[in-house]
Design a protein around this motif. Structure first.
Motif, PDB file in Angstrom:
ATOM      1  N   ASN A 159      17.702  60.903  96.927  1.00  0.00           N
ATOM      2  CA  ASN A 159      17.638  59.525  96.451  1.00  0.00           C
ATOM      3  C   ASN A 159      18.104  59.442  95.006  1.00  0.00           C
ATOM      4  OD1 ASN A 159      16.017  57.944  98.673  1.00  0.00           O
ATOM      5  ND2 ASN A 159      14.951  59.891  98.420  1.00  0.00           N
ATOM      6  N   GLU A 160      18.525  58.257  94.621  1.00  0.00           N
ATOM      7  CA  GLU A 160      18.920  58.014  93.240  1.00  0.00           C
ATOM      8  C   GLU A 160      17.750  57.408  92.476  1.00  0.00           C
ATOM      9  OE1 GLU A 160      21.861  58.528  91.574  1.00  0.00           O
ATOM     10  OE2 GLU A 160      22.663  59.598  93.321  1.00  0.00           O
ATOM     11  N   VAL A 161      17.496  57.932  91.284  1.00  0.00           N
ATOM     12  CA  VAL A 161      16.493  57.351  90.396  1.00  0.00           C
ATOM     13  C   VAL A 161      17.162  57.065  89.048  1.00  0.00           C
ATOM     14  CG1 VAL A 161      14.647  58.618  91.549  1.00  0.00           C
ATOM     15  CG2 VAL A 161      15.651  59.548  89.473  1.00  0.00           C
ATOM     16  N   ARG A 162      16.666  56.032  88.393  1.00  0.00           N
ATOM     17  CA  ARG A 162      17.214  55.674  87.081  1.00  0.00           C
ATOM     18  C   ARG A 162      16.159  55.921  86.015  1.00  0.00           C
ATOM     19  NH1 ARG A 162      21.522  53.637  84.942  1.00  0.00           N
ATOM     20  NH2 ARG A 162      22.444  53.436  87.021  1.00  0.00           N
ATOM     21  N   VAL A 163      16.481  56.807  85.069  1.00  0.00           N
ATOM     22  CA  VAL A 163      15.563  57.201  83.998  1.00  0.00           C
ATOM     23  C   VAL A 163      15.739  56.283  82.799  1.00  0.00           C
ATOM     24  CG1 VAL A 163      14.981  59.052  82.373  1.00  0.00           C
ATOM     25  CG2 VAL A 163      15.500  59.602  84.768  1.00  0.00           C
ATOM     26  N   GLN A 164      14.619  55.802  82.278  1.00  0.00           N
ATOM     27  CA  GLN A 164      14.641  54.876  81.141  1.00  0.00           C
ATOM     28  C   GLN A 164      14.979  55.611  79.840  1.00  0.00           C
ATOM     29  OE1 GLN A 164      14.266  51.525  81.424  1.00  0.00           O
ATOM     30  NE2 GLN A 164      14.225  51.955  83.623  1.00  0.00           N
ATOM     31  N   PRO A 165      15.740  54.962  78.965  1.00  0.00           N
ATOM     32  CA  PRO A 165      16.038  55.581  77.660  1.00  0.00           C
ATOM     33  C   PRO A 165      14.787  55.672  76.792  1.00  0.00           C
ATOM     34  CG  PRO A 165      16.826  53.308  77.725  1.00  0.00           C
ATOM     35  CD  PRO A 165      16.355  53.638  79.122  1.00  0.00           C
ATOM     36  N   VAL A 180      17.962  62.973  93.209  1.00  0.00           N
ATOM     37  CA  VAL A 180      16.787  63.836  93.279  1.00  0.00           C
ATOM     38  C   VAL A 180      16.401  64.054  94.737  1.00  0.00           C
ATOM     39  CG1 VAL A 180      15.947  63.045  91.041  1.00  0.00           C
ATOM     40  CG2 VAL A 180      15.171  61.894  93.131  1.00  0.00           C
ATOM     41  N   GLN A 181      15.578  65.073  94.963  1.00  0.00           N
ATOM     42  CA  GLN A 181      15.114  65.391  96.310  1.00  0.00           C
ATOM     43  C   GLN A 181      13.670  64.919  96.494  1.00  0.00           C
ATOM     44  OE1 GLN A 181      16.305  68.912  98.352  1.00  0.00           O
ATOM     45  NE2 GLN A 181      17.574  69.609  96.647  1.00  0.00           N
ATOM     46  N   SER A 182      13.439  64.207  97.577  1.00  0.00           N
ATOM     47  CA  SER A 182      12.143  63.572  97.816  1.00  0.00           C
ATOM     48  C   SER A 182      11.569  63.977  99.161  1.00  0.00           C
ATOM     49  CB  SER A 182      12.283  62.042  97.793  1.00  0.00           C
ATOM     50  OG  SER A 182      12.883  61.598  96.602  1.00  0.00           O
ATOM     51  N   TYR A 183      10.215  63.996  99.221  1.00  0.00           N
ATOM     52  CA  TYR A 183       9.530  64.196 100.491  1.00  0.00           C
ATOM     53  C   TYR A 183       8.133  63.586 100.353  1.00  0.00           C
ATOM     54  CZ  TYR A 183       8.892  66.343 105.072  1.00  0.00           C
ATOM     55  OH  TYR A 183       8.725  66.538 106.428  1.00  0.00           O
ATOM     56  N   HIS A 184       8.065  62.267 100.500  1.00  0.00           N
ATOM     57  CA  HIS A 184       6.779  61.594 100.341  1.00  0.00           C
ATOM     58  C   HIS A 184       6.783  60.277 101.116  1.00  0.00           C
ATOM     59  CE1 HIS A 184       8.362  58.599  97.350  1.00  0.00           C
ATOM     60  NE2 HIS A 184       9.199  59.568  97.095  1.00  0.00           N
ATOM     61  N   HIS A 185       5.601  59.850 101.520  1.00  0.00           N
ATOM     62  CA  HIS A 185       5.484  58.534 102.164  1.00  0.00           C
ATOM     63  C   HIS A 185       4.557  57.611 101.381  1.00  0.00           C
ATOM     64  CE1 HIS A 185       1.440  58.368 104.351  1.00  0.00           C
ATOM     65  NE2 HIS A 185       1.413  59.529 103.731  1.00  0.00           N
ATOM     66  N   GLN A 186       4.089  58.085 100.218  1.00  0.00           N
ATOM     67  CA  GLN A 186       3.279  57.268  99.333  1.00  0.00           C
ATOM     68  C   GLN A 186       3.907  57.238  97.948  1.00  0.00           C
ATOM     69  OE1 GLN A 186      -0.832  58.624  99.469  1.00  0.00           O
ATOM     70  NE2 GLN A 186      -1.105  57.687 101.482  1.00  0.00           N
ATOM     71  N   ALA A 187       3.479  56.271  97.130  1.00  0.00           N
ATOM     72  CA  ALA A 187       3.987  56.161  95.758  1.00  0.00           C
ATOM     73  C   ALA A 187       3.068  55.250  94.965  1.00  0.00           C
ATOM     74  CB  ALA A 187       5.416  55.621  95.745  1.00  0.00           C
ATOM     75  N   ILE A 188       3.281  55.198  93.666  1.00  0.00           N
ATOM     76  CA  ILE A 188       2.465  54.368  92.785  1.00  0.00           C
ATOM     77  C   ILE A 188       2.648  52.887  93.120  1.00  0.00           C
ATOM     78  CG2 ILE A 188       2.250  53.554  90.398  1.00  0.00           C
ATOM     79  CD1 ILE A 188       2.749  56.412  89.503  1.00  0.00           C
ATOM     80  N   ASP A 189       1.528  52.177  93.163  1.00  0.00           N
ATOM     81  CA  ASP A 189       1.522  50.715  93.287  1.00  0.00           C
ATOM     82  C   ASP A 189       1.121  50.148  91.929  1.00  0.00           C
ATOM     83  OD1 ASP A 189       1.436  48.087  94.075  1.00  0.00           O
ATOM     84  OD2 ASP A 189      -0.246  48.311  95.458  1.00  0.00           O
ATOM     85  N   ALA A 190      -0.154  49.851  91.716  1.00  0.00           N
ATOM     86  CA  ALA A 190      -0.608  49.433  90.389  1.00  0.00           C
ATOM     87  C   ALA A 190      -0.635  50.646  89.471  1.00  0.00           C
ATOM     88  CB  ALA A 190      -1.995  48.808  90.480  1.00  0.00           C
ATOM     89  N   VAL A 191      -0.040  50.501  88.292  1.00  0.00           N
ATOM     90  CA  VAL A 191       0.107  51.620  87.359  1.00  0.00           C
ATOM     91  C   VAL A 191      -1.180  51.814  86.572  1.00  0.00           C
ATOM     92  CG1 VAL A 191       1.448  52.540  85.425  1.00  0.00           C
ATOM     93  CG2 VAL A 191       2.576  51.191  87.209  1.00  0.00           C
TER      94      VAL A 191
END
Length: 250
Positions: A159-165, A180-191
């Motif tokens: 997948n493509e990710v964009r890194v903030q300056p 990047v290489q990914s293997y997940h089915h969950q991720a951050i919602d509320a930070v």
């Protein structure tokens, strides 16, 4: 000028491990283990990897462990227990592992308190976010509409990710777009509290965060250890921060 022993020694980097059923030869047992790519990446980056199996945290065990380390990696693994962020578990979630959840939480808490540099990978970024009071998307196909982050059958998705300056991670791997290489089915919602989002994918899914009030506290949703043979910069960034921590606390 002659270098001191502390300057010559490589920093010790602790890595959390799985604790689950493993089969090898005639043995079929509960075992603590971690894929070689993780600790090989630490070695390549100039650190000494030390595996940290899940264990009870009573009596300040995590603090004792961290007092002997210069850096910490919270590695990937099974889903964080949804009850830890006040949710009912999705049917696709892994069976909870309270021992590992408690262990990872205790290690991260101790690392943050002592400002030990840490890198949280995949499950690790989720542990960090929940520890700081955040929540998780429990099943991303219901959010983005497909399995773009987890191809299945042990195959990593790209997948493509964009890194903030002007972020720590940008200083290590560069800002802008990265495959990047990914293997997940969950991720951050509320930070979670104190975390800054420093990378996202085009669909808005959080791909990296940083804890801003420590010298080096980075979490990434992808698996940099899978690319470390060609690009170990994230691990090098951690090891360099650990080397500075070691020198400061020698």
């Amino acid at each position: 000028m002659v270098s001191s022993d502390s300057e010559l020694q490589r920093p010790l980097i602790g890595l959390t491990t799985y604790l689950q059923r493993a089969q090898t030869g005639v043995w079929d047992v509960q075992a603590a283990f971690l894929p070689e790519v993780y600790f090989a990446a630490v070695e390549k980056a100039g650190g000494i990897p030390v595996l940290l199996p899940p264990q009870p945290v009573e009596g300040g065990v995590a603090e004792q462990v961290l007092s002997r380390l210069d850096g910490l990696i919270i590695a990937g693994g099974l889903d964080v227990d949804a009850a830890r962020y006040g949710a009912t578990a999705h049917p696709e979630n892994d069976r909870p592992s309270p021992l590992r959840d408690d262990w990872d939480d205790a290690l991260l808490t101790a690392a943050i308190t002592a400002e030990v540099p840490f890198l949280a990978i995949c499950r690790g970024i989720q542990v960090l976010n929940v520890l700081r009071g955040g929540t998780l998307h429990q099943h991303l196909p219901e959010v983005v509409g497909d399995d773009r982050f987890r191809a299945g059958n042990g195959e990593f998705a790209v997948n493509e990710v964009r890194v903030q300056p002007e972020s720590r991670i940008a200083a290590v791997i560069g800002e802008g777009s990265h495959a990047v290489q990914s293997y997940h089915h969950q991720a951050i919602d509320a930070v979670g509290s104190g975390l800054r989002v420093t990378a996202q994918s085009d669909d808005g899914i959080v791909q990296a965060v940083e804890l801003e009030d420590v010298p080096f506290g980075v979490g990434v949703q992808w698996h940099p250890e899978q690319d470390a043979e060609e690009d170990a910069r994230l691990f090098e960034g951690l090891v360099e921060a650990a080397r500075s921590y070691r020198k400061l606390h020698a």
